[in-house]
Design a protein around this motif. Sequence first.
Motif, mmCIF file in Angstrom:
data_model
loop_
_atom_site.group_PDB
_atom_site.id
_atom_site.type_symbol
_atom_site.label_atom_id
_atom_site.label_comp_id
_atom_site.label_asym_id
_atom_site.label_seq_id
_atom_site.Cartn_x
_atom_site.Cartn_y
_atom_site.Cartn_z
ATOM 1 N N UNK A 69 33.272 61.631 49.177
ATOM 2 C CA UNK A 69 34.240 60.682 48.610
ATOM 3 C C UNK A 69 33.634 60.009 47.382
ATOM 4 N N UNK A 70 34.455 59.767 46.386
ATOM 5 C CA UNK A 70 34.054 58.964 45.222
ATOM 6 C C UNK A 70 34.839 57.658 45.263
ATOM 7 N N UNK A 71 34.147 56.560 45.035
ATOM 8 C CA UNK A 71 34.827 55.271 44.936
ATOM 9 C C UNK A 71 34.776 54.835 43.479
ATOM 10 N N UNK A 72 35.939 54.608 42.893
ATOM 11 C CA UNK A 72 36.000 54.233 41.473
ATOM 12 C C UNK A 72 35.809 52.729 41.279
ATOM 13 N N UNK A 73 35.594 52.359 40.025
ATOM 14 C CA UNK A 73 35.554 50.959 39.603
ATOM 15 C C UNK A 73 34.503 50.142 40.367
ATOM 16 N N UNK A 74 33.321 50.729 40.581
ATOM 17 C CA UNK A 74 32.245 49.959 41.200
ATOM 18 C C UNK A 74 31.483 49.255 40.072
ATOM 19 N N UNK A 75 31.677 47.960 40.020
ATOM 20 C CA UNK A 75 31.048 47.208 38.931
ATOM 21 C C UNK A 75 31.891 47.200 37.673
ATOM 22 N N UNK A 76 33.157 47.572 37.798
ATOM 23 C CA UNK A 76 34.093 47.480 36.683
ATOM 24 C C UNK A 76 35.379 46.839 37.199
ATOM 25 N N UNK A 77 36.144 46.243 36.299
ATOM 26 C CA UNK A 77 37.455 45.677 36.629
ATOM 27 C C UNK A 77 37.364 44.774 37.853
ATOM 28 N N UNK A 78 36.358 43.982 37.897
ATOM 29 C CA UNK A 78 36.086 43.225 39.121
ATOM 30 C C UNK A 78 35.337 41.966 38.703
ATOM 31 N N UNK A 79 35.862 40.791 39.073
ATOM 32 C CA UNK A 79 35.150 39.593 38.645
ATOM 33 C C UNK A 79 34.668 38.760 39.809
ATOM 34 N N UNK A 80 34.951 39.206 41.023
ATOM 35 C CA UNK A 80 34.531 38.386 42.160
ATOM 36 C C UNK A 80 33.027 38.374 42.337
ATOM 37 N N UNK A 81 32.421 39.555 42.233
ATOM 38 C CA UNK A 81 31.008 39.634 42.533
ATOM 39 C C UNK A 81 30.149 39.985 41.325
ATOM 40 N N UNK A 82 30.632 40.924 40.495
ATOM 41 C CA UNK A 82 29.732 41.425 39.469
ATOM 42 C C UNK A 82 30.047 40.897 38.084
ATOM 43 N N UNK A 83 31.166 40.213 37.944
ATOM 44 C CA UNK A 83 31.520 39.629 36.659
ATOM 45 C C UNK A 83 31.711 40.639 35.535
ATOM 46 N N UNK A 84 32.046 41.881 35.866
ATOM 47 C CA UNK A 84 32.388 42.820 34.810
ATOM 48 C C UNK A 84 33.896 43.004 34.809
ATOM 49 N N UNK A 85 34.570 42.262 33.946
ATOM 50 C CA UNK A 85 36.027 42.358 33.978
ATOM 51 C C UNK A 85 36.529 43.554 33.184
ATOM 52 N N UNK A 86 35.650 44.180 32.395
ATOM 53 C CA UNK A 86 36.103 45.311 31.580
ATOM 54 C C UNK A 86 36.226 46.572 32.418
#
Lengths: 898, 53, 66
Positions: A137-154
């Motif tokens: 399985x591949x999980x997308x958007x790990x560390x992207x489009x996410x501001x709760x934990x990693x602060x990378x909103x791009x």
Amino acid sequence: MCTEKCPKKVVDTYNEGLRKRKAIYVEYEQAVPLKYAIDPTQCIKMIKDKCGNCEKVCPTGAIVYDQKEKTTKLNVGSVVLSPGFKPFDPSIFDTYQYSKFKNVITSTEMERILSASGPTGGHLVRPSDNEEPKKIAWFQCIGSREINRCDNSHCSSVCCMYATKEAVMAKEHNGPELDTAIFYMDMRTPGKDFEAYYEDAKENKGVRYVKSRVHTIDPITGTDDLEVRYANENGEIVKEQFDMIVLSVGLEIPPETVEFAGKLGVELTDNNFAKTSVFNPVKTSRDGIFVCGSFQGPKDIPESVIDASAAATAAGEILTESRNTNVKIAEVITEINVDNERPRIGVFVCSCGTNIAGVVDVKAVAEYCETLPYVEFVTNNMFSCSQDTQEKIAETIREKNLNRVVVAACTPKTHEGLFKETLLAAGLNKYLFEMANIRNHNSWVHKETPELATEKAKDTIRMSIAKVALFQPLKEAELQVNQTALVLGGGLSGMTTAKSLATQGYETHIIEKSDKLGGQAHNLLKTVQGEDVREKVAELSSAIDSDDKITVHLNSEITDVEGFVGNFETTISGDNKIEHGIAVMATGASPYKPEEYCYGQDDRIITALDLDRKFMDNDAALKDMTSAAFIQCVGSREKDRPYCSRVCCTHSVDNAIELKKLKPEMNVYIIYRDIRTYGERELLYKEARELGVIFIRYDRDNKPSVEVKDGEVIVNVTDHVLGRPLEIRVDLLTLATAIIPNRDEKIAQFFKLPVNDSGFYVERHAKLGPSEFATDGVFLCGLAHYPKPIDESITHAQAATSRAVTLLARESIHTNGEIAVTSPQNCSSCGICVSVCPYSAPSFTTAKGPNLGRAEINPVLCKGCGLCVASCRSGAINHNGFDTGQIYAQLVNVKEAV
Amino acid sequence: MKELMEHMGIEPGRLQFSWISSAESTKFVDVVKDVTEKVKALGPNKNFVKEAS
Amino acid sequence: MADFEPKIVSFLCNWCSYGAADLAGVGRAQYPANVRVVRIPCTGRMSPKFFLAALREGADAVWVSG
């Protein structure tokens, strides 16, 4: 040798820690320079002053332990920053248990596992037990489009595509029965040919795409397998087992780069990318400092390559005055005439330290060579490529009066050029040279069979000697490059290219079909950063008008093109002839005129550009609306137009925000397939959602329908969350229509340029040559290449300029000597060579005389592939450097003469 | 081509084709091994060889 | 037949297989020493004549790789 003897094992960071290397090492096989280095943090000698093995075994004394970093001061006019990105480290997420479970790996680790030169030699096995996985399985958007934990909103822009590629490759490795599932939020494949690749992966290769964000991974007791839990599209919780999970980690800027940027006084965006503007996409906030690659914004290889060329243009523009200063000029040595001389061959057998001599008996080989015909001199060198040996070879050539040289050493791919230089230095024509590859193709790969390796080395050198004996000195034609440029298309890309070429001192002609410069940019309201497009276009137009190096030909089209790189002659309407050295294709694209969704039946159903027009005109009706909808992918991502138009998602999201700002209580709907706001455009998507824009997803198989009934425009769509049909009454329906290239077969034929099925030009190389054509001297930028927003068009235009200037600045070009040449007296004018040549080098002579109508080959266009030589039925084509007789000579010598 | 070879009495296995990109060193090695094995199985080429004069 | 070491003439495209062979060397992969490489600029240069000539000159097989 040093690496072999080094006792210290170190975690191999290049292979993502998946295997060990030594403390003295080459980072990877393709490293440039391919030299061993010591890791000072690990070397026992350097830390504890013990060991010293490598110094003892090194035959050349190349080991220096006390080498220190040196600081050198350089006086420069511009600086280009390309520090790159760091893959996101997912250890901080407890959800994904990256540090805890061995079989949860990152996508960069997966890249190494899939690589032939990787830790498993290209065998796809999972880390815990080296077993072949059955389900990944591949999980997308790990560390992207996410501001709760990693602060990378791009959005990191590249992960959807690389995950797809990894899944396809995994299936190629382990067979179609391998189950691959990609868990994603939006599939973002807006790059050139990416959409077709994605469709193929999904429809034909059997890669599963699951639109869901997985929230839990649990170990399955007693195994190394993993169980994931996620909500499917119907909202049901699903459990599924996988052998291995790949986290598609995003791109982020490491703290060192942030700190460095701070020192340089370069401003950053919220996501720590260098701040640039749409109309100056590679210029940082500080004058003279430019940026390219992923520090400019997350991007794929072609965009990085385009960026790099663009940064070179931007950095070079301000240095135009000082070009060709501080240049060292090499001394030219007169060539000795060797015509009609009997071959006197010198053979230099290289030991390459122990690289060759450790396996192949070089002494025996050298002695053997002395017995071969025409061999005048043989010696064995420790390192043939070293500076002093080079000088010695040159000296020997002069002393022994040698007129052909064979070096038996490594590979011509890396060292041929160096030895050819040595021949030049000795006054020999550089084509009187052949290399016998007895290292890469021999000693390195036949360690276990030294006798056979020695025999093979003898054979290889004998074949080379036989070949070189037949070599003749070759001439390289010198050709002046006309210093004028021609830009086809006066849109934003063409204007940018022309302006930049003129700034760098080149006369430039712009050929524009319409009656004004600016192209599609006239129809656009503003950039994503809010800059007024028309204002910028007007500025650029007037700068071009006042530039006396630029001539603009409006209402003009090309009627004929003659010539080739460096010397084109183009005729434009009105029988105007322009001589030019290079040409840039900036022929642009046009919006698709929709036939679907009742377009044309009601003036409330409009295209995205019509909406921009309404904003420009401050249309008062916009304020009175209570409901507006956008339909995405109109004419894009369809069977007959299988590409993503790249800009429409951002454009609609941006305009939706405008509408919301104009009237917050307005209901704004975006009906989409995947929202593709890549890079920092993602922030706009976030803003739109925060402002209450409603996003409704549809499938290609279940499209929305539009009807005009009782004076109302009604959109019918199935809501993807509730699964129920919705009926939306709107005051305005905007269709985000596809971008269609301005296909012109005539121009493509004039310049011999390939066009793909969708009508876009095909560049020299999809990744590494995006701004030029395989046809020398012709360059490419803007929408003619692929749909792209303004900033990317400008970067592309600057990149095309850069590629063009590298040619123009040379002022003259040398042709390659190793090309095909016709003997007109043998030619039967059958035309096969003319039709098979991929570079259009052969043509029929038009000059009057005995050879009229027979084939001749343009040495400038010929790339020396030999296709015509093999196809010629009259034997009328000779191939310098690879001639039939020369290859026969090699074959005759495959076995030793009896 | 293969038909022509059979017609001339040459085993088709004596001509092998493959496509390998410059990055596929592993594939190169696999193909070399495979080709070598196949040719070893065929035995020495006796037909069509120039006779020693 | 165990001792039979065939000679295989391999025509390698300079840009593809020749590079792969170089890289195999860099990676120190080990393989049998039976091939004799003829570097050609492109497989388009290959001609049936070369195949026949190689056999005639005593090669046991020809391998063309692009």
